[in-house]
Every structure is written in structure tokens, then in C-alpha cells.
Design a protein around this motif. Structure first.
Motif, PDB file in Angstrom:
ATOM      1  N   LEU A 128     -17.802  -1.816  10.612  1.00  0.00           N
ATOM      2  CA  LEU A 128     -18.826  -1.282   9.713  1.00  0.00           C
ATOM      3  C   LEU A 128     -20.065  -2.153   9.822  1.00  0.00           C
ATOM      4  CD1 LEU A 128     -19.349   0.839   7.460  1.00  0.00           C
ATOM      5  CD2 LEU A 128     -18.468  -0.845   5.842  1.00  0.00           C
ATOM      6  N   GLU A 129     -21.187  -1.538  10.221  1.00  0.00           N
ATOM      7  CA  GLU A 129     -22.451  -2.266  10.276  1.00  0.00           C
ATOM      8  C   GLU A 129     -23.272  -1.883   9.058  1.00  0.00           C
ATOM      9  OE1 GLU A 129     -24.992  -3.237  13.908  1.00  0.00           O
ATOM     10  OE2 GLU A 129     -26.142  -1.631  12.924  1.00  0.00           O
ATOM     11  N   LEU A 130     -23.857  -2.896   8.417  1.00  0.00           N
ATOM     12  CA  LEU A 130     -24.582  -2.724   7.163  1.00  0.00           C
ATOM     13  C   LEU A 130     -26.012  -3.173   7.335  1.00  0.00           C
ATOM     14  CD1 LEU A 130     -21.607  -4.572   5.898  1.00  0.00           C
ATOM     15  CD2 LEU A 130     -22.039  -2.266   5.055  1.00  0.00           C
ATOM     16  N   ARG A 131     -26.922  -2.299   6.983  1.00  0.00           N
ATOM     17  CA  ARG A 131     -28.350  -2.630   7.078  1.00  0.00           C
ATOM     18  C   ARG A 131     -28.961  -2.410   5.697  1.00  0.00           C
ATOM     19  NH1 ARG A 131     -32.040  -2.693  11.592  1.00  0.00           N
ATOM     20  NH2 ARG A 131     -30.251  -2.097  12.845  1.00  0.00           N
ATOM     21  N   PHE A 132     -29.619  -3.459   5.184  1.00  0.00           N
ATOM     22  CA  PHE A 132     -30.248  -3.446   3.869  1.00  0.00           C
ATOM     23  C   PHE A 132     -31.684  -3.883   4.080  1.00  0.00           C
ATOM     24  CE2 PHE A 132     -31.366  -5.174  -0.260  1.00  0.00           C
ATOM     25  CZ  PHE A 132     -30.589  -4.513  -1.202  1.00  0.00           C
ATOM     26  N   SER A 133     -32.634  -2.985   3.789  1.00  0.00           N
ATOM     27  CA  SER A 133     -34.050  -3.252   4.054  1.00  0.00           C
ATOM     28  C   SER A 133     -34.852  -3.135   2.765  1.00  0.00           C
ATOM     29  CB  SER A 133     -34.606  -2.243   5.069  1.00  0.00           C
ATOM     30  OG  SER A 133     -33.833  -2.244   6.236  1.00  0.00           O
ATOM     31  N   ILE A 134     -35.503  -4.216   2.376  1.00  0.00           N
ATOM     32  CA  ILE A 134     -36.332  -4.197   1.169  1.00  0.00           C
ATOM     33  C   ILE A 134     -37.575  -3.363   1.443  1.00  0.00           C
ATOM     34  CG2 ILE A 134     -37.721  -5.589  -0.427  1.00  0.00           C
ATOM     35  CD1 ILE A 134     -35.648  -7.839  -0.029  1.00  0.00           C
ATOM     36  N   THR A 135     -37.800  -2.373   0.579  1.00  0.00           N
ATOM     37  CA  THR A 135     -38.943  -1.477   0.763  1.00  0.00           C
ATOM     38  C   THR A 135     -40.057  -1.737  -0.235  1.00  0.00           C
ATOM     39  OG1 THR A 135     -37.827   0.189  -0.596  1.00  0.00           O
ATOM     40  CG2 THR A 135     -37.571   0.369   1.800  1.00  0.00           C
ATOM     41  N   LYS A 136     -39.705  -2.324  -1.390  1.00  0.00           N
ATOM     42  CA  LYS A 136     -40.714  -2.581  -2.420  1.00  0.00           C
ATOM     43  C   LYS A 136     -40.244  -3.756  -3.257  1.00  0.00           C
ATOM     44  CE  LYS A 136     -43.067  -0.215  -6.226  1.00  0.00           C
ATOM     45  NZ  LYS A 136     -43.098   1.016  -7.023  1.00  0.00           N
ATOM     46  N   LEU A 137     -41.167  -4.627  -3.588  1.00  0.00           N
ATOM     47  CA  LEU A 137     -40.851  -5.774  -4.432  1.00  0.00           C
ATOM     48  C   LEU A 137     -42.035  -6.048  -5.346  1.00  0.00           C
ATOM     49  CD1 LEU A 137     -38.824  -8.047  -5.052  1.00  0.00           C
ATOM     50  CD2 LEU A 137     -39.959  -9.411  -3.298  1.00  0.00           C
ATOM     51  N   LYS A 138     -41.772  -6.046  -6.643  1.00  0.00           N
ATOM     52  CA  LYS A 138     -42.808  -6.357  -7.621  1.00  0.00           C
ATOM     53  C   LYS A 138     -42.203  -7.334  -8.616  1.00  0.00           C
ATOM     54  CE  LYS A 138     -46.252  -4.472 -10.661  1.00  0.00           C
ATOM     55  NZ  LYS A 138     -46.937  -3.286 -11.133  1.00  0.00           N
ATOM     56  N   GLY A 139     -42.662  -8.558  -8.561  1.00  0.00           N
ATOM     57  CA  GLY A 139     -42.078  -9.592  -9.408  1.00  0.00           C
ATOM     58  C   GLY A 139     -40.638  -9.838  -9.004  1.00  0.00           C
ATOM     59  N   ASN A 140     -39.729  -9.670  -9.960  1.00  0.00           N
ATOM     60  CA  ASN A 140     -38.314  -9.894  -9.658  1.00  0.00           C
ATOM     61  C   ASN A 140     -37.514  -8.589  -9.549  1.00  0.00           C
ATOM     62  OD1 ASN A 140     -38.394  -9.262 -12.398  1.00  0.00           O
ATOM     63  ND2 ASN A 140     -36.694 -10.619 -12.891  1.00  0.00           N
ATOM     64  N   VAL A 141     -38.209  -7.456  -9.414  1.00  0.00           N
ATOM     65  CA  VAL A 141     -37.546  -6.153  -9.278  1.00  0.00           C
ATOM     66  C   VAL A 141     -37.972  -5.522  -7.959  1.00  0.00           C
ATOM     67  CG1 VAL A 141     -37.280  -3.851 -10.301  1.00  0.00           C
ATOM     68  CG2 VAL A 141     -37.516  -5.842 -11.783  1.00  0.00           C
ATOM     69  N   GLY A 142     -37.001  -4.920  -7.277  1.00  0.00           N
ATOM     70  CA  GLY A 142     -37.318  -4.297  -5.998  1.00  0.00           C
ATOM     71  C   GLY A 142     -36.418  -3.122  -5.690  1.00  0.00           C
ATOM     72  N   THR A 143     -36.758  -2.449  -4.592  1.00  0.00           N
ATOM     73  CA  THR A 143     -35.924  -1.363  -4.080  1.00  0.00           C
ATOM     74  C   THR A 143     -35.647  -1.637  -2.606  1.00  0.00           C
ATOM     75  OG1 THR A 143     -37.838   0.006  -3.566  1.00  0.00           O
ATOM     76  CG2 THR A 143     -36.767   0.406  -5.692  1.00  0.00           C
ATOM     77  N   ALA A 144     -34.547  -1.049  -2.146  1.00  0.00           N
ATOM     78  CA  ALA A 144     -34.153  -1.248  -0.760  1.00  0.00           C
ATOM     79  C   ALA A 144     -33.427  -0.016  -0.245  1.00  0.00           C
ATOM     80  CB  ALA A 144     -33.244  -2.460  -0.633  1.00  0.00           C
ATOM     81  N   ASP A 145     -33.660   0.291   1.018  1.00  0.00           N
ATOM     82  CA  ASP A 145     -32.896   1.320   1.707  1.00  0.00           C
ATOM     83  C   ASP A 145     -31.666   0.647   2.298  1.00  0.00           C
ATOM     84  OD1 ASP A 145     -34.761   3.306   1.176  1.00  0.00           O
ATOM     85  OD2 ASP A 145     -35.853   2.959   3.045  1.00  0.00           O
ATOM     86  N   ALA A 146     -30.506   1.264   2.122  1.00  0.00           N
ATOM     87  CA  ALA A 146     -29.262   0.697   2.628  1.00  0.00           C
ATOM     88  C   ALA A 146     -28.521   1.755   3.431  1.00  0.00           C
ATOM     89  CB  ALA A 146     -28.404   0.204   1.476  1.00  0.00           C
ATOM     90  N   VAL A 147     -28.069   1.365   4.624  1.00  0.00           N
ATOM     91  CA  VAL A 147     -27.390   2.302   5.524  1.00  0.00           C
ATOM     92  C   VAL A 147     -26.167   1.609   6.113  1.00  0.00           C
ATOM     93  CG1 VAL A 147     -27.611   3.702   7.613  1.00  0.00           C
ATOM     94  CG2 VAL A 147     -29.588   3.394   6.116  1.00  0.00           C
ATOM     95  N   ALA A 148     -25.033   2.309   6.074  1.00  0.00           N
ATOM     96  CA  ALA A 148     -23.802   1.819   6.695  1.00  0.00           C
ATOM     97  C   ALA A 148     -23.487   2.733   7.878  1.00  0.00           C
ATOM     98  CB  ALA A 148     -22.654   1.841   5.691  1.00  0.00           C
TER      99      ALA A 148
END
Length: 144
Positions: free
Chosen positions: A105-125
Motif C-alpha cells: 500500500l502506497e500512501l500519498r498525503f499532500s498539503i493543499t492549504k494551510l492557514k495558521g494551525n489548520v490545513g487541508t490535504a489530499d490523500a491517496v492510497a
């Protein structure tokens, strides 16, 4: 991306231990941006033993494994050294294929947005280049 981490180095970053440490190694890491990690699935996994007629990794554990990869990425980012990472939400989760014993299983986690201490990320397995699950994580980084 060039940084790699062994399972021993992963254990220094996140508190997870057997039987819920799902990252076997980090193959690439670009601090604050993206991580690629791996989990080898074996028939001896607890989750395979509970369903011997159809052994596979439950989708929730695939997401947990993605979240562990994300925690490593966040905690290796210079601005968050010594902090704690939390999942604030999981959106648009999709499961396409079972992950079975023998799969890598390969896991890729990419941060797409970060504001202060909160963010979003795209994650694909993926398994052998085929997407088996994906989602968008919202994460929160706790104070140091």
C-alpha cells in the motif's frame, strides 16, 4: 523529495505502536508539502484474522494509515517541530478496491492549504499504481 525514514524513525515521531502502527517506511518527504509512505499488508495482520474467508484491510484502516502518514509529514515540517497533529475531518472519502494480503500500500498525503494551525490535504492510497482509496483531510496542529 528526498528524505526517507525507517520504521524506527517513524516511531520517534508518532505515538502509534503495534498493533496500530501502520507505516512501515517513508520513501519520500518534502517538509510542509508532501509525503509518500508504504505499508506492506500480510495475512498475519489482526484485521485479516477477523475475516479469514475474505481477508482485506478495512477502508477505515486505510484512512487511518493515510492519517499516520500525514502526521509524520506535519511533524517533520520545521514550523511544527514538537507539536501534535490531529485530524479535524475527513471529506469525500472513496473506496475503490480491497487491499489484500501481499499488497504494498502506497500512501500519498499532500498539503493543499494551510492557514495558521489548520490545513487541508489530499490523500491517496494506491496498490501497484491503482487508486484504492482517496479523501480530503482537514487537520489541526496543536501547540508545542
Amino acid at each position: 523529495m528526498s528524505q526517507t525514514l525507517s520504521v524506527a524513525q517513524v516511531k520517534e515521531l508518532i505515538p502509534n505502536r503495534f498493533p496500530i502502527l501502520y507505516i512501515d517506511k517513508v520513501t519520500a518527504l518534502k517538509a510542509g508539502k508532501e509525503i509518500i509512505a508504504q505499508k506492506q499488508i500480510t495475512y498475519n495482520e489482526d484485521f485479516c484474522q477477523s475475516q479469514p474467508e475474505n481477508p482485506h484491510m478495512p477502508g477505515t484502516l486505510v484512512l487511518e494509515t493515510l492519517a499516520q502518514a500525514g502526521s509524520i509529514l506535519i511533524l517533520k515540517s520545521p514550523e511544527f517541530l514538537g507539536a501534535t497533529a490531529y485530524i479535524g475531518g475527513i471529506n469525500n472519502a472513496h473506496f475503490y478496491e480491497f487491499v489484500r494480503p501481499g499488497d504494498s500500500l502506497e500512501l500519498r498525503f499532500s498539503i493543499t492549504k494551510l492557514k495558521g494551525n489548520v490545513g487541508t490535504a489530499d490523500a491517496v492510497a494506491t496498490v501497484e499504481g491503482k487508486v484504492v482509496a482517496d479523501c480530503v483531510f482537514t487537520f489541526i496542529v496543536g501547540t508545542k
